[in-house]
Design an enzyme around this catalytic site. Structure first.
Site, PDB file in Angstrom:
ATOM      1  N   LYS A 104      -2.064  -4.379  12.244  1.00 34.35           N
ATOM      2  CA  LYS A 104      -1.590  -4.584  10.876  1.00 34.35           C
ATOM      3  C   LYS A 104      -2.712  -5.263  10.092  1.00 34.35           C
ATOM      4  O   LYS A 104      -3.430  -6.126  10.641  1.00 34.35           O
ATOM      5  CB  LYS A 104      -0.345  -5.476  10.943  1.00 34.35           C
ATOM      6  CG  LYS A 104       0.393  -5.708   9.636  1.00 34.35           C
ATOM      7  CD  LYS A 104       1.631  -6.574   9.898  1.00 34.35           C
ATOM      8  CE  LYS A 104       2.463  -6.830   8.663  1.00 34.35           C
ATOM      9  NZ  LYS A 104       3.654  -7.682   8.964  1.00 34.35           N
ATOM     10  N   SER A 110       7.642  -5.455   7.231  1.00 35.96           N
ATOM     11  CA  SER A 110       6.361  -5.241   6.581  1.00 35.96           C
ATOM     12  C   SER A 110       5.335  -4.568   7.495  1.00 35.96           C
ATOM     13  O   SER A 110       4.330  -4.069   7.001  1.00 35.96           O
ATOM     14  CB  SER A 110       5.799  -6.556   6.049  1.00 35.96           C
ATOM     15  OG  SER A 110       5.539  -7.456   7.106  1.00 35.96           O
ATOM     16  N   SER A 170      10.007  -8.304  10.119  1.00 29.27           N
ATOM     17  CA  SER A 170       8.877  -7.394   9.879  1.00 29.27           C
ATOM     18  C   SER A 170       8.354  -6.650  11.098  1.00 29.27           C
ATOM     19  O   SER A 170       7.565  -5.712  10.954  1.00 29.27           O
ATOM     20  CB  SER A 170       7.730  -8.135   9.197  1.00 29.27           C
ATOM     21  OG  SER A 170       8.018  -8.311   7.840  1.00 29.27           O
TER      22      SER A 170
END
Ligand SMILES: *[C@@H]1O[C@H](CO)[C@@H](O)[C@H](O)[C@H]1NC(C)=O
Ligand SMILES: *[C@@H]1O[C@H](CO)[C@@H](O)[C@H](O)[C@H]1NC(C)=O
Ligand SMILES: *[C@@H]1O[C@H](CO)[C@@H](O)[C@H](O)[C@H]1NC(C)=O
Ligand SMILES: *[C@@H]1O[C@H](CO)[C@@H](O)[C@H](O)[C@H]1NC(C)=O
Ligand SMILES: *[C@@H]1O[C@H](CO)[C@@H](O)[C@H](O)[C@H]1NC(C)=O
Ligand SMILES: *[C@@H]1O[C@H](CO)[C@@H](O)[C@H](O)[C@H]1NC(C)=O
Ligand SMILES: CC(=O)N[C@H]1CO[C@H](CO)[C@@H](O)[C@@H]1O
Length: 559
Positions: free
Chosen positions: A119, A201, A225
């Site tokens: 990420k 996310s 997330s």
């Protein structure tokens, strides 16, 4: 040490000579037979890839090339999933080095030569060529002090950093955001339904794991997330206890809730990755309080792990669709999961309600704590940068940057900065903050998850991943392990999720979450594995055809 280096140099020379064509090691004459032995990269597990690398059926260089090609097929082309922000320009070189080292001295770990996608809020040393931006143009070309703590562990284990994944900008702490949108990456979408919400996310990590754009992906969770993109993308995911995995070098929201974990295709892979990224890091003092030593989580992979265990179902509030907004089809699949878990030898305690269930309906202490922490920690992030060419040095500067660059950061439908503005208005860790933080720990921990486990002598709690499920674990800092549960039926009522996305939608996946007390990952992994092995839900449905990349190792090896 010294002889090892000499050997390495020798092999590097061989590799260089091979690359320059000075001499070639003959390839297997049985190539067509071997081709059928290549694992399908859509589903390939770490151990399958490791077996092929050990057998020299393919190399890590082949793997990197194949994953890059797969990304290029679907990221900005075809269904334009926008899951990937950057490909590591050093990945092929790193792979060649690790291939050479494997020949000389074998593998360092089960992740040796395995490509891992991060990420974009997880830092990688700038000299390698990648940016660390949390999806924001305000951090483009900024120079981070070095690798994140988890990245140091990955590299030491021999993993290859493949690239950076798209995400909800600033890990969904910007304000009224569509899941999976960032200024740099645009709107990431689902591989299971064209224009479906991938959830964030850690959206790019989830989407990439779902269709084999990387062997392994990492995400972060503050509240939901990892769990939510795991759920939306038919994956196994672990949101570790806060303090099990280092947050050093991770663009922060809050030291009290942020945690780094894997989003992968199986519980086995998740356990293997967690075993490597977990552990103390002097640069994140929360990790110094974890039990020692770090368990080998792969030892938890036992199909009988649920036998004789007590699993509680906290129905009140958490299984009330009018509170959670969950489509009723999730509830139907969840009831079937309860029956499966019972058939696997567990005692189901139903209901096993949180004594404080109704407190979760209105409690706002979490937002208060996150706002205060975000301002302090994001300002510290900017201060830690060696250089930031955008000139953004604080949260206040960031808000101004977004407003001054609307084409980049506030396109129509994606303009909100409300979280940033609310955080900017806070004034530090005062008495109100410490009361709110203590209340959070009671809400999720001593008065919530722990109270429920104790009252019913439970080993874990079970809930659908979607809904309010992540909040108790978020505010307490406790773990969640999530596995596939089912798929929305064709007649599901489709809703708008963001300016460019819908959820739910026909065929989109949803997950099942196991919750427990602090540092109960070992037990939760066992329970999730038992359910996964019994049901094999992930394999019941693939992505839509255009989102399934065609490139396989057979297209790369020897070409
Ligand atoms: C990082 O960002 C800079 C500035 O846009 C760009 O030149 C560079 O190519 C980026 N790195 C990668 C790997 O995309
Ligand atoms: C970690 O260090 C910070 C200051 O650097 C301090 O505020 C915090 O209480 C420490 N946390 C733990 C768990 O030791
Ligand atoms: C579900 O939640 C709604 C709205 O809060 C409430 O009115 C209803 O009584 C709840 N149902 C149950 C069974 O608790
Ligand atoms: C914080 O939690 C306490 C105890 O549950 C509660 O009384 C209070 O209203 C909460 N504060 C906010 C801002 O939600
Ligand atoms: C703490 O700061 C917040 C703003 O961040 C403010 O609303 C609150 O009143 C302050 N509490 C105390 C005790 O000063
Ligand atoms: C979808 O179909 C199922 C099975 O036929 C039915 O039970 C359900 O009510 C339908 N849902 C909607 C939203 O029409
Ligand atoms: C690797 C890759 O495809 N990165 C792309 C991510 O999305 C942005 C915005 O569309 C592109 O500029 C990048 O090239």
């Amino acid at each position: 040490m010294f002889t090892m280096e000499l050997k390495c140099l020798g092999w590097l020379l061989v590799v260089l000579l091979q690359l320059t064509g000075t001499f070639a090691i003959p390839r297997s004459p049985h190539k067509s037979i071997r081709a059928s032995k290549f694992p399908d990269l859509y589903e390939a597990s770490i151990s399958e890839l490791q077996a092929g690398l050990d057998a020299r059926t393919f190399t890590s260089v082949d793997l990197v090339k194949a994953y890059f090609a797969r990304q290029n097929e679907v990221n900005l082309a075809g269904p334009t999933l926008r899951a990937i922000l950057e490909q590591n320009p050093s990945a092929l070189e790193e792979a060649a080095f690790l291939d050479a080292e494997r020949k000389v001295s074998g593998k360092r770990s089960i992740l040796h030569g395995i490509p891992v996608l991060l990420k974009d809020n997880i830092a990688t040393t700038a000299s390698e060529g990648m940016n660390t931006t949390a999806g924001s143009f305000a951090l483009l070309s900024s120079i981070v002090p070095g690798d994140a703590g988890v990245v140091k562990r990955l590299r030491k284990a021999g993993a290859i950093i493949l690239g950076k994944a798209n995400l909800s900008e600033f890990a969904h702490f910007r304000g009224n955001q569509a899941s999976g949108w960032s200024g740099r990456g645009g709107q990431n979408t689902s591989p299971y339904f064209l224009g479906g919400d991938p959830c964030g996310s850690s959206s790019g990590s989830g989407v990439s794991a779902a269709i084999g754009l990387a062997a392994v992906t990492l995400g972060t969770e503050t509240d939901g997330s990892i769990t939510c993109p795991t759920s939306h993308n038919n994956l196994a995911g672990i949101k570790p206890t806060v303090g099990l995995t280092s947050r050093a070098g991770v663009v922060p929201i809050s030291q009290n809730q942020d945690t780094v974990g894997p989003l992968v295709r199986s519980v086995s892979d998740a356990a293997a990755v967690l075993s490597i990224i977990a552990g103390p890091d002097p640069n994140d003092n929360f990790t110094l309080a974890q039990p020692s030593p770090v368990p080998d989580f792969t030892k938890a992979l036992n199909k009988n792990a649920l036998r004789g265990k007590r699993i509680g179902i906290p129905r009140q509030v958490f299984l009330n669709d009018s509170v959670t907004g969950n489509d009723p089809s999730i509830g139907v699949a969840f009831e079937a999961a309860i029956a499966t878990i019972k058939s696997l030898g567990a005692t189901i305690v139903d209901p096993a309600d949180f004594p404080n269930a109704n407190d979760f309906l209105r409690n706002n202490n979490e937002t208060f704590v996150l706002d205060v922490d975000f301002k302090i920690q994001l300002n510290a992030w900017f201060a830690s940068l060696r250089f930031n060419p955008t000139g953004v040095e604080s949260l206040a500067d960031l808000i101004a940057f977004n407003n001054n660059n609307p084409a980049l950061e506030e396109p129509p439908g994606f303009a909100s900065n409300s979280d940033l503005i609310a955080a900017q208005a806070t004034t530090g860790r005062n008495a109100t903050y410490f009361t709110a933080l203590a209340d959070d720990h009671v809400l999720g921990g001593s008065g919530g998850i722990d109270a429920t486990l104790k009252a019913h002598k439970l080993d874990a709690l079970l809930l659908p991943a979607a809904g309010l499920t992540t909040k108790p674990a978020a505010v307490a800092g406790y773990p969640i392990v999530t596995v596939p549960l089912g798929f929305f039926p064709d007649n599901v009522t489709q809703r708008r999720a963001g300016p460019e996305t819908v959820y739910p939608a026909a065929g989109m996946p949803f997950g099942l979450s196991f919750l427990g007390t602090a540092f109960s990952e070992f037990e939760l992994i066992g329970f999730a594995f038992a359910h996964e092995q019994k049901t094999q839900t992930r394999l019941a449905r693939k992505a839509f055809a255009a989102a399934i990349p065609q490139t396989q190792l057979s297209d790369i090896v020897g070409k």
